[in-house]
Design a protein around this motif. Structure first.
Motif, PDB file in Angstrom:
ATOM      1  N   GLY A 112       0.808  -1.226   0.000  1.00 12.53           N
ATOM      2  CA  GLY A 112       0.000   0.000   0.000  1.00 12.53           C
ATOM      3  C   GLY A 112       0.832   1.262   0.000  1.00 12.53           C
ATOM      4  N   GLU A 113       2.069   1.178   0.501  1.00 14.47           N
ATOM      5  CA  GLU A 113       2.904   2.376   0.641  1.00 14.47           C
ATOM      6  C   GLU A 113       3.812   2.651  -0.555  1.00 14.47           C
ATOM      7  OE1 GLU A 113       3.290   2.206   5.564  1.00 14.47           O
ATOM      8  OE2 GLU A 113       5.007   1.690   4.261  1.00 14.47           O
ATOM      9  N   VAL A 114       4.242   1.604  -1.281  1.00 14.37           N
ATOM     10  CA  VAL A 114       5.205   1.807  -2.364  1.00 14.37           C
ATOM     11  C   VAL A 114       4.592   2.617  -3.500  1.00 14.37           C
ATOM     12  CG1 VAL A 114       6.522  -0.277  -1.826  1.00 14.37           C
ATOM     13  CG2 VAL A 114       4.609  -0.392  -3.473  1.00 14.37           C
ATOM     14  N   ALA A 115       5.485   3.246  -4.288  1.00 16.33           N
ATOM     15  CA  ALA A 115       5.021   4.066  -5.406  1.00 16.33           C
ATOM     16  C   ALA A 115       4.586   3.225  -6.587  1.00 16.33           C
ATOM     17  CB  ALA A 115       6.131   5.025  -5.830  1.00 16.33           C
ATOM     18  N   ARG A 116       5.247   2.073  -6.772  1.00 19.66           N
ATOM     19  CA  ARG A 116       4.914   1.205  -7.903  1.00 19.66           C
ATOM     20  C   ARG A 116       5.334  -0.228  -7.597  1.00 19.66           C
ATOM     21  NH1 ARG A 116       5.876   3.931 -12.348  1.00 19.66           N
ATOM     22  NH2 ARG A 116       6.156   5.886 -11.220  1.00 19.66           N
ATOM     23  N   VAL A 117       4.856  -1.151  -8.416  1.00 21.78           N
ATOM     24  CA  VAL A 117       5.092  -2.580  -8.209  1.00 21.78           C
ATOM     25  C   VAL A 117       5.696  -3.172  -9.478  1.00 21.78           C
ATOM     26  CG1 VAL A 117       4.016  -4.834  -7.790  1.00 21.78           C
ATOM     27  CG2 VAL A 117       3.206  -2.805  -6.549  1.00 21.78           C
ATOM     28  N   ALA A 118       6.812  -3.891  -9.318  1.00 21.24           N
ATOM     29  CA  ALA A 118       7.402  -4.661 -10.413  1.00 21.24           C
ATOM     30  C   ALA A 118       6.929  -6.102 -10.252  1.00 21.24           C
ATOM     31  CB  ALA A 118       8.927  -4.584 -10.370  1.00 21.24           C
ATOM     32  N   ALA A 119       6.257  -6.620 -11.268  1.00 19.92           N
ATOM     33  CA  ALA A 119       5.612  -7.928 -11.146  1.00 19.92           C
ATOM     34  C   ALA A 119       5.958  -8.818 -12.327  1.00 19.92           C
ATOM     35  CB  ALA A 119       4.095  -7.769 -11.054  1.00 19.92           C
ATOM     36  N   GLU A 120       6.047 -10.115 -12.059  1.00 25.73           N
ATOM     37  CA  GLU A 120       6.347 -11.092 -13.105  1.00 25.73           C
ATOM     38  C   GLU A 120       5.273 -11.076 -14.192  1.00 25.73           C
ATOM     39  OE1 GLU A 120       7.354 -15.904 -13.391  1.00 25.73           O
ATOM     40  OE2 GLU A 120       6.717 -14.995 -11.492  1.00 25.73           O
ATOM     41  N   ASP A 121       4.021 -11.083 -13.777  1.00 28.05           N
ATOM     42  CA  ASP A 121       2.878 -11.016 -14.693  1.00 28.05           C
ATOM     43  C   ASP A 121       1.933  -9.961 -14.134  1.00 28.05           C
ATOM     44  OD1 ASP A 121       0.434 -11.326 -16.020  1.00 28.05           O
ATOM     45  OD2 ASP A 121       0.683 -13.479 -16.275  1.00 28.05           O
ATOM     46  N   THR A 122       1.879  -8.796 -14.773  1.00 27.46           N
ATOM     47  CA  THR A 122       1.108  -7.685 -14.219  1.00 27.46           C
ATOM     48  C   THR A 122      -0.385  -8.000 -14.141  1.00 27.46           C
ATOM     49  OG1 THR A 122       1.016  -6.684 -16.430  1.00 27.46           O
ATOM     50  CG2 THR A 122       2.772  -5.947 -14.947  1.00 27.46           C
ATOM     51  N   LEU A 162      -3.551  -7.216  -6.078  1.00 24.24           N
ATOM     52  CA  LEU A 162      -3.672  -5.835  -5.603  1.00 24.24           C
ATOM     53  C   LEU A 162      -5.137  -5.412  -5.503  1.00 24.24           C
ATOM     54  CD1 LEU A 162      -0.752  -4.093  -7.540  1.00 24.24           C
ATOM     55  CD2 LEU A 162      -0.763  -4.966  -5.191  1.00 24.24           C
ATOM     56  N   SER A 163      -5.947  -5.829  -6.468  1.00 25.90           N
ATOM     57  CA  SER A 163      -7.369  -5.505  -6.436  1.00 25.90           C
ATOM     58  C   SER A 163      -8.033  -6.117  -5.200  1.00 25.90           C
ATOM     59  CB  SER A 163      -8.046  -6.008  -7.705  1.00 25.90           C
ATOM     60  OG  SER A 163      -9.434  -5.779  -7.669  1.00 25.90           O
ATOM     61  N   LEU A 199      -6.698  -6.515  -2.451  1.00 24.43           N
ATOM     62  CA  LEU A 199      -6.289  -5.691  -1.306  1.00 24.43           C
ATOM     63  C   LEU A 199      -6.841  -4.270  -1.394  1.00 24.43           C
ATOM     64  CD1 LEU A 199      -2.528  -6.790  -1.116  1.00 24.43           C
ATOM     65  CD2 LEU A 199      -4.429  -7.619   0.290  1.00 24.43           C
ATOM     66  N   GLY A 200      -7.584  -3.981  -2.459  1.00 29.56           N
ATOM     67  CA  GLY A 200      -8.131  -2.645  -2.631  1.00 29.56           C
ATOM     68  C   GLY A 200      -7.096  -1.635  -3.086  1.00 29.56           C
ATOM     69  N   LEU A 201      -6.053  -2.104  -3.784  1.00 29.52           N
ATOM     70  CA  LEU A 201      -4.960  -1.234  -4.205  1.00 29.52           C
ATOM     71  C   LEU A 201      -4.953  -1.077  -5.721  1.00 29.52           C
ATOM     72  CD1 LEU A 201      -2.088  -2.716  -1.974  1.00 29.52           C
ATOM     73  CD2 LEU A 201      -3.474  -0.659  -1.520  1.00 29.52           C
ATOM     74  N   ASN A 202      -4.535   0.087  -6.156  1.00 29.33           N
ATOM     75  CA  ASN A 202      -4.373   0.356  -7.588  1.00 29.33           C
ATOM     76  C   ASN A 202      -3.037   1.068  -7.760  1.00 29.33           C
ATOM     77  OD1 ASN A 202      -4.677   0.753 -10.315  1.00 29.33           O
ATOM     78  ND2 ASN A 202      -6.122   2.462 -10.092  1.00 29.33           N
ATOM     79  N   LYS A 203      -2.007   0.312  -8.162  1.00 29.75           N
ATOM     80  CA  LYS A 203      -0.655   0.842  -8.233  1.00 29.75           C
ATOM     81  C   LYS A 203      -0.134   0.800  -9.673  1.00 29.75           C
ATOM     82  CE  LYS A 203       0.144   1.402  -3.772  1.00 29.75           C
ATOM     83  NZ  LYS A 203       0.705   2.611  -3.156  1.00 29.75           N
ATOM     84  N   PRO A 204       0.705   1.771 -10.043  1.00 26.90           N
ATOM     85  CA  PRO A 204       1.407   1.624 -11.324  1.00 26.90           C
ATOM     86  C   PRO A 204       2.249   0.357 -11.296  1.00 26.90           C
ATOM     87  CG  PRO A 204       1.692   3.834 -10.429  1.00 26.90           C
ATOM     88  CD  PRO A 204       1.064   3.011  -9.346  1.00 26.90           C
ATOM     89  N   MET A 205       2.186  -0.422 -12.370  1.00 28.42           N
ATOM     90  CA  MET A 205       2.885  -1.700 -12.401  1.00 28.42           C
ATOM     91  C   MET A 205       3.843  -1.771 -13.579  1.00 28.42           C
ATOM     92  SD  MET A 205      -0.154  -4.354 -11.340  1.00 28.42           S
ATOM     93  CE  MET A 205       1.009  -5.603 -10.812  1.00 28.42           C
ATOM     94  N   ILE A 206       4.945  -2.482 -13.368  1.00 27.53           N
ATOM     95  CA  ILE A 206       5.955  -2.699 -14.396  1.00 27.53           C
ATOM     96  C   ILE A 206       6.178  -4.198 -14.515  1.00 27.53           C
ATOM     97  CG2 ILE A 206       8.337  -2.227 -15.098  1.00 27.53           C
ATOM     98  CD1 ILE A 206       8.263   0.106 -13.069  1.00 27.53           C
ATOM     99  N   SER A 207       6.120  -4.734 -15.721  1.00 26.08           N
ATOM    100  CA  SER A 207       6.384  -6.165 -15.886  1.00 26.08           C
ATOM    101  C   SER A 207       7.879  -6.423 -15.759  1.00 26.08           C
ATOM    102  CB  SER A 207       5.877  -6.652 -17.242  1.00 26.08           C
ATOM    103  OG  SER A 207       6.637  -6.076 -18.289  1.00 26.08           O
ATOM    104  N   LEU A 208       8.230  -7.482 -15.065  1.00 24.51           N
ATOM    105  CA  LEU A 208       9.623  -7.890 -14.920  1.00 24.51           C
ATOM    106  C   LEU A 208       9.659  -9.405 -14.922  1.00 24.51           C
ATOM    107  CD1 LEU A 208      12.487  -6.328 -13.058  1.00 24.51           C
ATOM    108  CD2 LEU A 208      12.051  -8.727 -12.561  1.00 24.51           C
ATOM    109  N   HIS A 209      10.089  -9.969 -16.065  1.00 27.55           N
ATOM    110  CA  HIS A 209      10.134 -11.420 -16.196  1.00 27.55           C
ATOM    111  C   HIS A 209      11.459 -11.816 -16.822  1.00 27.55           C
ATOM    112  CE1 HIS A 209       9.053 -10.509 -20.337  1.00 27.55           C
ATOM    113  NE2 HIS A 209       7.974  -9.875 -19.906  1.00 27.55           N
ATOM    114  N   GLU A 210      11.641 -13.111 -17.041  1.00 29.85           N
ATOM    115  CA  GLU A 210      12.944 -13.608 -17.481  1.00 29.85           C
ATOM    116  C   GLU A 210      13.381 -13.052 -18.834  1.00 29.85           C
ATOM    117  OE1 GLU A 210      13.107 -17.771 -18.349  1.00 29.85           O
ATOM    118  OE2 GLU A 210      10.945 -17.891 -18.753  1.00 29.85           O
TER     119      GLU A 210
END
Length: 285
Positions: free
Chosen positions: A31-41, A48-49, A51-62
């Motif tokens: 909830g506190e971070v500015a954005r989330v780096a996720a394997e599959d956004t 995140l939904s 948890l009631g969160l809506n964060k900017p997301m960045i894909s990060l995979h192999e």
């Protein structure tokens, strides 16, 4: 002008099935971070939904991890905190993130682990096999020949062996275990923390029979836990070491008589015995 201190990368463990396993600390930080780096956004957006969160997301995979490092570092430099999450469990454990974490640490960025669910640890804790020493092999190779070679290398390890496996390869892996490690105790931990969580115990052959009689047991994600090799007796280990030494001495051109003298000093026994053994080995070359 006040300089904004760099942000922190939080490596956040997420549930492997049961959403109740997400820690309060992880929920707070997401909830506190500015954005989330996720394997599959798309997958992580559902968490995140929830948890009631809506964060900017960045894909990060192999396939794109190396190319994401600089952009994520710029966000950190600007003072943003970032959460790194994988599809399930602890990031970097057979999941992306290693390249990112290593490079950010090399750049003196602050990286903080937020511990939580991890399939291999959960499986070990309830499998009933020794946990004082274990080795994690990730996923075994998909190709049969490479899988056999990998197990040939692992089979001499005395520690408990732990692998991950997918449903479409679990039978092939058990067949390879039957070929290479038949007689060893094996535990299949399936669908951990989910509704159909199951622990199956047996030899590779008996587990193959169980999966054949009940195909439902071959569904889901697996942690495969294999009993380690029995300890090598000292006399057997010495024989292995002696053979290695003798082969090396002969290969380096040391004479049989001199090599026999060296072996007698190191391993004991009569020089004549070592001499005869060396003559036999020399005749094989």
């Amino acid at each position: 002008m006040t300089h904004t201190p760099p942000g922190t990368l939080y490596v956040v463990a997420t549930p492997i099935g049961n959403l109740d396993d997400l820690s309060a600390r992880a929920v707070r930080l997401l909830g506190e971070v500015a954005r989330v780096a996720a394997e599959d956004t798309r997958h992580s957006a559902r968490l995140l939904s929830h948890l009631g969160l809506n964060k900017p997301m960045i894909s990060l995979h192999e396939h794109n991890e190396a190319g994401r490092i600089d952009s994520l570092d710029r966000y950190l430099e600007a003072g943003e905190d970032i959460a790194l999450i994988s599809d399930a469990g602890t990031p970097l454990i057979s999941d992306p993130g290693f390249l990112l974490v290593r490079e950010l640490r090399a750049r003196n960025r602050h990286v903080v682990p937020i511990p939580g669910p991890c399939a291999l640890i959960a499986a070990l804790s309830a499998a009933g096999l020794p946990t004082d020493r274990f080795v994690f092999g990730g996923f075994l190779p998909a190709k049969p020949g490479a899988r056999r070679q990998a197990l040939e290398a692992w089979k001499v390890r005395e520690e408990t062996l732990v692998f991950y496996e997918s449903p479409h390869r679990i039978v092939h892996t058990l067949e390879a275990l039957h070929e290479q490690l038949e007689g060893r105790e094996v535990v299949l931990a399936r669908e951990l923390t989910k509704t159909f969580e199951t622990f199956l115990h047996g030899t590779p052959a008996s587990l193959l029979a169980q999966l054949s009689s009940d195909p439902n047991q071959a569904r889901g994600e697996f942690v495969v836990i294999v009993a380690g090799a029995p300890p090598v007796a000292q006399s057997e280990q010495q024989a292995i070491d002696a053979d290695t030494l003798l082969e090396t001495l002969l290969g380096e051109g040391v004479g049989v008589k001199q090599a026999a003298s060296v072996a007698a000093r190191l391993f004991g026994g009569r020089k004549q015995t070592w001499y005869a053994r060396l003559q036999g080995m020399k005749g094989e070359h």
